[in-house]
Scaffold this motif. Sequence first.
Motif, PDB file in Angstrom:
ATOM      1  N   ASN A   8     -48.098 -25.101 -19.189  1.00  0.00           N
ATOM      2  CA  ASN A   8     -47.159 -25.687 -20.147  1.00  0.00           C
ATOM      3  C   ASN A   8     -45.812 -25.908 -19.469  1.00  0.00           C
ATOM      4  N   ILE A   9     -44.948 -26.624 -20.155  1.00  0.00           N
ATOM      5  CA  ILE A   9     -43.646 -26.970 -19.595  1.00  0.00           C
ATOM      6  C   ILE A   9     -42.812 -25.732 -19.281  1.00  0.00           C
ATOM      7  N   SER A  10     -42.898 -24.722 -20.097  1.00  0.00           N
ATOM      8  CA  SER A  10     -42.135 -23.494 -19.851  1.00  0.00           C
ATOM      9  C   SER A  10     -42.531 -22.871 -18.515  1.00  0.00           C
ATOM     10  N   GLN A  11     -43.811 -22.804 -18.248  1.00  0.00           N
ATOM     11  CA  GLN A  11     -44.286 -22.238 -16.983  1.00  0.00           C
ATOM     12  C   GLN A  11     -43.841 -23.104 -15.806  1.00  0.00           C
ATOM     13  N   ILE A  12     -43.943 -24.412 -15.975  1.00  0.00           N
ATOM     14  CA  ILE A  12     -43.524 -25.330 -14.909  1.00  0.00           C
ATOM     15  C   ILE A  12     -42.022 -25.205 -14.672  1.00  0.00           C
ATOM     16  N   SER A  13     -41.260 -25.054 -15.732  1.00  0.00           N
ATOM     17  CA  SER A  13     -39.805 -24.902 -15.605  1.00  0.00           C
ATOM     18  C   SER A  13     -39.451 -23.678 -14.769  1.00  0.00           C
ATOM     19  N   ASN A  14     -40.211 -22.621 -14.912  1.00  0.00           N
ATOM     20  CA  ASN A  14     -39.961 -21.405 -14.131  1.00  0.00           C
ATOM     21  C   ASN A  14     -40.264 -21.599 -12.648  1.00  0.00           C
ATOM     22  N   LEU A  15     -41.163 -22.517 -12.347  1.00  0.00           N
ATOM     23  CA  LEU A  15     -41.517 -22.792 -10.957  1.00  0.00           C
ATOM     24  C   LEU A  15     -40.652 -23.877 -10.328  1.00  0.00           C
ATOM     25  N   ALA A  16     -40.066 -24.720 -11.122  1.00  0.00           N
ATOM     26  CA  ALA A  16     -39.374 -25.930 -10.644  1.00  0.00           C
ATOM     27  C   ALA A  16     -38.418 -25.709  -9.474  1.00  0.00           C
ATOM     28  N   PRO A  17     -37.547 -24.719  -9.518  1.00  0.00           N
ATOM     29  CA  PRO A  17     -36.605 -24.564  -8.401  1.00  0.00           C
ATOM     30  C   PRO A  17     -37.257 -24.183  -7.077  1.00  0.00           C
ATOM     31  N   HIS A  18     -38.500 -23.748  -7.131  1.00  0.00           N
ATOM     32  CA  HIS A  18     -39.175 -23.245  -5.942  1.00  0.00           C
ATOM     33  C   HIS A  18     -40.194 -24.222  -5.356  1.00  0.00           C
ATOM     34  N   LEU A  19     -40.572 -25.242  -6.113  1.00  0.00           N
ATOM     35  CA  LEU A  19     -41.588 -26.198  -5.681  1.00  0.00           C
ATOM     36  C   LEU A  19     -40.971 -27.412  -5.008  1.00  0.00           C
ATOM     37  N   SER A  20     -41.786 -28.088  -4.215  1.00  0.00           N
ATOM     38  CA  SER A  20     -41.345 -29.375  -3.681  1.00  0.00           C
ATOM     39  C   SER A  20     -41.344 -30.387  -4.824  1.00  0.00           C
ATOM     40  N   GLU A  21     -40.565 -31.421  -4.657  1.00  0.00           N
ATOM     41  CA  GLU A  21     -40.484 -32.468  -5.672  1.00  0.00           C
ATOM     42  C   GLU A  21     -41.864 -33.093  -5.914  1.00  0.00           C
ATOM     43  N   GLU A  22     -42.621 -33.300  -4.864  1.00  0.00           N
ATOM     44  CA  GLU A  22     -43.946 -33.924  -4.963  1.00  0.00           C
ATOM     45  C   GLU A  22     -44.900 -33.077  -5.809  1.00  0.00           C
ATOM     46  N   THR A  23     -44.945 -31.788  -5.560  1.00  0.00           N
ATOM     47  CA  THR A  23     -45.838 -30.902  -6.315  1.00  0.00           C
ATOM     48  C   THR A  23     -45.394 -30.799  -7.766  1.00  0.00           C
ATOM     49  N   LEU A  24     -44.095 -30.691  -7.976  1.00  0.00           N
ATOM     50  CA  LEU A  24     -43.573 -30.632  -9.340  1.00  0.00           C
ATOM     51  C   LEU A  24     -43.914 -31.911 -10.097  1.00  0.00           C
ATOM     52  N   ASP A  25     -43.768 -33.053  -9.447  1.00  0.00           N
ATOM     53  CA  ASP A  25     -44.126 -34.329 -10.072  1.00  0.00           C
ATOM     54  C   ASP A  25     -45.590 -34.321 -10.530  1.00  0.00           C
ATOM     55  N   LYS A  26     -46.467 -33.839  -9.661  1.00  0.00           N
ATOM     56  CA  LYS A  26     -47.894 -33.794 -10.002  1.00  0.00           C
ATOM     57  C   LYS A  26     -48.153 -32.916 -11.221  1.00  0.00           C
ATOM     58  N   LEU A  27     -47.527 -31.748 -11.251  1.00  0.00           N
ATOM     59  CA  LEU A  27     -47.725 -30.845 -12.385  1.00  0.00           C
ATOM     60  C   LEU A  27     -47.210 -31.456 -13.687  1.00  0.00           C
ATOM     61  N   VAL A  28     -46.045 -32.074 -13.630  1.00  0.00           N
ATOM     62  CA  VAL A  28     -45.467 -32.668 -14.834  1.00  0.00           C
ATOM     63  C   VAL A  28     -46.315 -33.836 -15.323  1.00  0.00           C
ATOM     64  N   ILE A  29     -46.752 -34.691 -14.427  1.00  0.00           N
ATOM     65  CA  ILE A  29     -47.609 -35.826 -14.814  1.00  0.00           C
ATOM     66  C   ILE A  29     -48.887 -35.309 -15.463  1.00  0.00           C
ATOM     67  N   LYS A  30     -49.439 -34.259 -14.916  1.00  0.00           N
ATOM     68  CA  LYS A  30     -50.664 -33.659 -15.463  1.00  0.00           C
ATOM     69  C   LYS A  30     -50.431 -33.182 -16.900  1.00  0.00           C
ATOM     70  N   VAL A  31     -49.312 -32.518 -17.133  1.00  0.00           N
ATOM     71  CA  VAL A  31     -49.009 -32.007 -18.470  1.00  0.00           C
ATOM     72  C   VAL A  31     -48.685 -33.149 -19.431  1.00  0.00           C
ATOM     73  N   VAL A  32     -47.950 -34.144 -18.962  1.00  0.00           N
ATOM     74  CA  VAL A  32     -47.601 -35.285 -19.824  1.00  0.00           C
ATOM     75  C   VAL A  32     -48.866 -36.021 -20.265  1.00  0.00           C
ATOM     76  N   LYS A  33     -49.833 -36.140 -19.371  1.00  0.00           N
ATOM     77  CA  LYS A  33     -51.084 -36.834 -19.708  1.00  0.00           C
ATOM     78  C   LYS A  33     -51.865 -36.135 -20.814  1.00  0.00           C
ATOM     79  N   THR A  34     -51.666 -34.833 -20.964  1.00  0.00           N
ATOM     80  CA  THR A  34     -52.388 -34.116 -22.026  1.00  0.00           C
ATOM     81  C   THR A  34     -51.843 -34.474 -23.399  1.00  0.00           C
TER      82      THR A  34
END
Length: 129
Positions: free
Chosen positions: A32-58
Motif C-alpha cells: 500500500n501507499i503507506s508502506q511505499i512512503s516509508n521506503l521512498a527515501p531509501h529507494l532509487s527513483e526507478e524502483t519507487l516508480d515501479k512500485l507506485v505504478i503497480k499500486v496505481v494500477k490496482t
Amino acid sequence: MVNNIDDIVKLAPFLEEDLLDYLAEKITEEVNISQISNLAPHLSEETLDKLVIKVVKTGTVRMKDLVGLAPFLSEETLDKVVMKALDNGNIEECTGLYPFLEEDTLHKLADKLVKKYGFNAIKGLAPFL
C-alpha cells in the motif's frame, strides 16, 4: 530471504540502495501507499516508480495520497499518473501533484481541462503554467 514489505521497511535505513531496490522488486505481496512512503527515501527513483505504478494500477489508491511521494518520483511517472487520473475523472485529487509535473504535461492538462470543463477548471493549475 526477506520478501515481506514490513521487514524491508524495518531494514531500509540500514541497507544500501542497490540491495534495497533488489529486495523491493522481489516483493510478491500487495503493498500500500503507506508502506511505499516509508521506503521512498531509501529507494532509487526507478524502483519507487515501479512500485507506485503497480499500486496505481490496482485502483486502490487515491491520487492525493501520492502527494507525499511526489518529490521522490520521476516526472515521467507523475505525468502518467495525473493524465490517467484526468482520463478517469479523478483530476480534482491531483492538485497537490501539479508543482512536480513537467511543463509540457501541465500545458496538455490545462488544454484538456479547458476543453472539457472551461477556463474555470484550471484555477488550481494556473500558478504552475
